[in-house]
Design an enzyme around this catalytic site. Structure first.
Site, short mmCIF file in Angstrom:
data_model
loop_
_atom_site.label_atom_id
_atom_site.label_comp_id
_atom_site.label_asym_id
_atom_site.label_seq_id
_atom_site.Cartn_x
_atom_site.Cartn_y
_atom_site.Cartn_z
N GLU A 70 -5.74 -0.19 -27.23
CA GLU A 70 -5.79 0.41 -28.66
C GLU A 70 -4.97 1.44 -29.08
O GLU A 70 -4.51 1.38 -30.16
CB GLU A 70 -7.20 1.10 -28.67
CG GLU A 70 -8.42 0.35 -28.82
CD GLU A 70 -8.54 -0.74 -30.13
OE1 GLU A 70 -7.88 -0.45 -31.00
OE2 GLU A 70 -8.82 -2.09 -29.78
N LEU A 106 8.55 2.29 -28.72
CA LEU A 106 7.26 2.02 -29.49
C LEU A 106 7.21 3.16 -30.48
O LEU A 106 6.44 3.04 -31.43
CB LEU A 106 5.97 2.33 -28.52
CG LEU A 106 5.52 1.01 -27.90
CD1 LEU A 106 4.36 1.37 -27.09
CD2 LEU A 106 5.22 -0.15 -29.01
N GLY A 107 7.97 4.20 -30.36
CA GLY A 107 7.84 5.13 -31.37
C GLY A 107 6.55 5.99 -31.36
O GLY A 107 5.77 6.04 -30.56
N TYR A 138 -11.90 5.79 -35.30
CA TYR A 138 -11.63 4.40 -34.98
C TYR A 138 -11.32 3.88 -33.58
O TYR A 138 -12.29 2.91 -33.16
CB TYR A 138 -10.18 4.00 -35.95
CG TYR A 138 -9.63 2.73 -35.35
CD1 TYR A 138 -10.16 1.66 -35.60
CD2 TYR A 138 -8.48 2.96 -34.47
CE1 TYR A 138 -9.76 0.20 -34.84
CE2 TYR A 138 -8.02 1.74 -33.76
CZ TYR A 138 -8.55 0.72 -34.11
OH TYR A 138 -8.06 -0.40 -33.50
N ASP A 181 -10.51 0.27 -39.19
CA ASP A 181 -9.02 0.33 -39.18
C ASP A 181 -8.30 -0.15 -40.33
O ASP A 181 -9.01 -0.63 -41.26
CB ASP A 181 -8.31 -0.20 -37.81
CG ASP A 181 -8.15 -1.90 -37.83
OD1 ASP A 181 -9.03 -2.41 -38.83
OD2 ASP A 181 -7.90 -2.44 -37.25
N CYS A 185 -6.57 -12.31 -43.42
CA CYS A 185 -6.36 -11.55 -44.87
C CYS A 185 -5.22 -10.69 -44.74
O CYS A 185 -5.40 -9.22 -44.55
CB CYS A 185 -7.82 -10.47 -44.81
SG CYS A 185 -7.98 -10.02 -46.49
N CYS A 239 -10.02 -18.99 -44.91
CA CYS A 239 -10.90 -17.85 -44.88
C CYS A 239 -12.37 -18.05 -44.63
O CYS A 239 -12.74 -18.74 -45.60
CB CYS A 239 -10.68 -16.47 -45.65
SG CYS A 239 -11.79 -14.91 -45.61
N SER A 271 6.62 7.32 -40.91
CA SER A 271 5.84 6.98 -42.14
C SER A 271 5.98 8.03 -43.34
O SER A 271 6.00 7.70 -44.36
CB SER A 271 4.09 7.28 -41.61
OG SER A 271 4.23 8.31 -40.89
#
Ligand code: SF4
Length: 348
Positions: A32, A75-76, A115, A133, A187, A197, A297
């Site tokens: 995770e 991976l940052g 989460y 999530d 999705c 779906c 981000s």
């Protein structure tokens, strides 16, 4: 029933991933943490490396932080790796090395948010907590055409309630994984594959062709532009490097002497003079690199590296020291520095 349909679809369509073959909360947690903001194809080799290097939480807790950061390189978002290491220490101290399985205990661990706690608790012990999530936000907002922005306050609670209702009495672990898988493989954010779906018949966005409208997001977050000019002091085959301190997105990683500016303009001679005042070292040559871009981000970092060749090593600051270029490979470094070294020092 909608939830049942999704689980039935999941049992046939799910990808065979190593963390799905275990009920061990430590391994589920590793997967995770690695998969946050990371695609499965990119995260998978990291997961395998971490499991083979640190098969138990005891092994991870006993490792040096620098080793964990080095394995994480590429991976940052390094705070995830630092938090992971700190959480492993907490598991040793507070739970005697037995990785917790309940939402209440998990949420107290460093770096574990609602989460992740919900995912681990539901999968490893069947606790009835829904996971929300990015994938689940997308599926639910489209299925029920929910206009509440997913970054609005109260969104997590509202979407959790919708997910809990859909979960009903179904197996929490299976249901949560099925929802995440539906979002990840069918999705999609762009061009959802509604033809495959399992809930297309009941999906509001499919019926009204409004898939592109969901999930709704408030566009308040501004991107900050940063300019970093790195002074890369070189003496022979040695470069001056330093380890970054705490309170920083790259804490614990190694880089060069950074000068942050408001814009791309930079006078390297002035900076060298400022740094050494009157006692200027003998400089053989100065080479300017191309610009390297790193997008996070909320930040765009533009970096340029100024290789300053010296006659011999000199004292720069007591934060760092000269090291052989070949030895830098073992140290964890920000992606920008890795890219610079492989472009300008490819053979070392
Ligand atoms: Fe997503 Fe399309 Fe399925 Fe609706 S029908 S949940 S939009 S994939």
């Amino acid at each position: 029933m909608l939830g049942k349909k999704i689980i039935r679809w999941y049992s046939q369509a799910k990808r065979d991933l190593p963390w799905r073959r275990t009920g061990d909360p430590y391994l589920i947690w590793l997967s995770e943490v690695i998969l946050q903001q990371t695609r499965v194809s990119q995260g998978l080799p990291y997961y395998e490396r971490f499991v083979s290097e640190f098969p138990t939480v005891t092994d991870l807790a006993a490792a040096e932080e620098v080793r964990v950061l080095r394995l994480w390189q590429g991976l940052g978002y390094y705070s995830r790796a630092r938090n992971m290491h700190a959480a492993a220490g907490m598991v040793m101290r507070e739970f005697g090395g037995a990785f917790p399985r309940t939402y209440r205990d998990l949420i107290g661990l460093k770096g574990v948010g609602p989460y992740t706690a919900a995912a681990i608790a539901s999968i490893s012990s069947g606790e009835r907590v829904p996971v929300v999530d990015g994938n689940v936000y997308r599926v639910l907002s489209r299925m029920f055409e929910i206009d509440l922005p997913i970054n609005a306050s109260g969104a997590y609670t509202r979407f959790s309630e919708v997910a809990a209702e859909l979960m009903g009495e179904l197996s929490p672990g299976e249901f949560n994984q099925a929802m995440m898988e539906l979002g990840a493989t069918v999705c999609h954010p762009k061009n959802p594959d509604c033809g495959h779906c399992p809930v297309a018949e009941e999906c509001g966005a499919f019926k009204n062709k409004s898939q592109a409208k969901y999930p709704v997001k408030d566009k308040k977050v501004k991107t900050r532009e940063r300019f970093i000019h790195y002074l890369v002091f070189r003496a022979g085959n040695k470069l001056w490097v330093r380890q970054r301190g705490v309170q920083d997105i790259w804490a614990g990683l190694y880089d060069f002497y950074p000068v942050e500016k408001e814009n791309a303009e930079f006078l390297v001679d002035d900076e060298i003079e400022n740094l050494f005042s009157e006692k200027l070292p003998k400089i053989v040559a100065i080479r300017e690199s191309r610009e390297f871009l790193h997008v996070l981000s909320h930040q765009r970092i533009r970096a340029r590296f100024w290789e300053i060749e010296l006659e011999k090593p000199v004292f720069i600051t007591n934060e760092g020291d000269f090291m052989e270029v070949a030895g830098l490979d073992k140290l964890p470094k920000p992606k920008l520095v890795v890219n610079y070294l492989s472009a300008y020092f490819p053979d070392e």
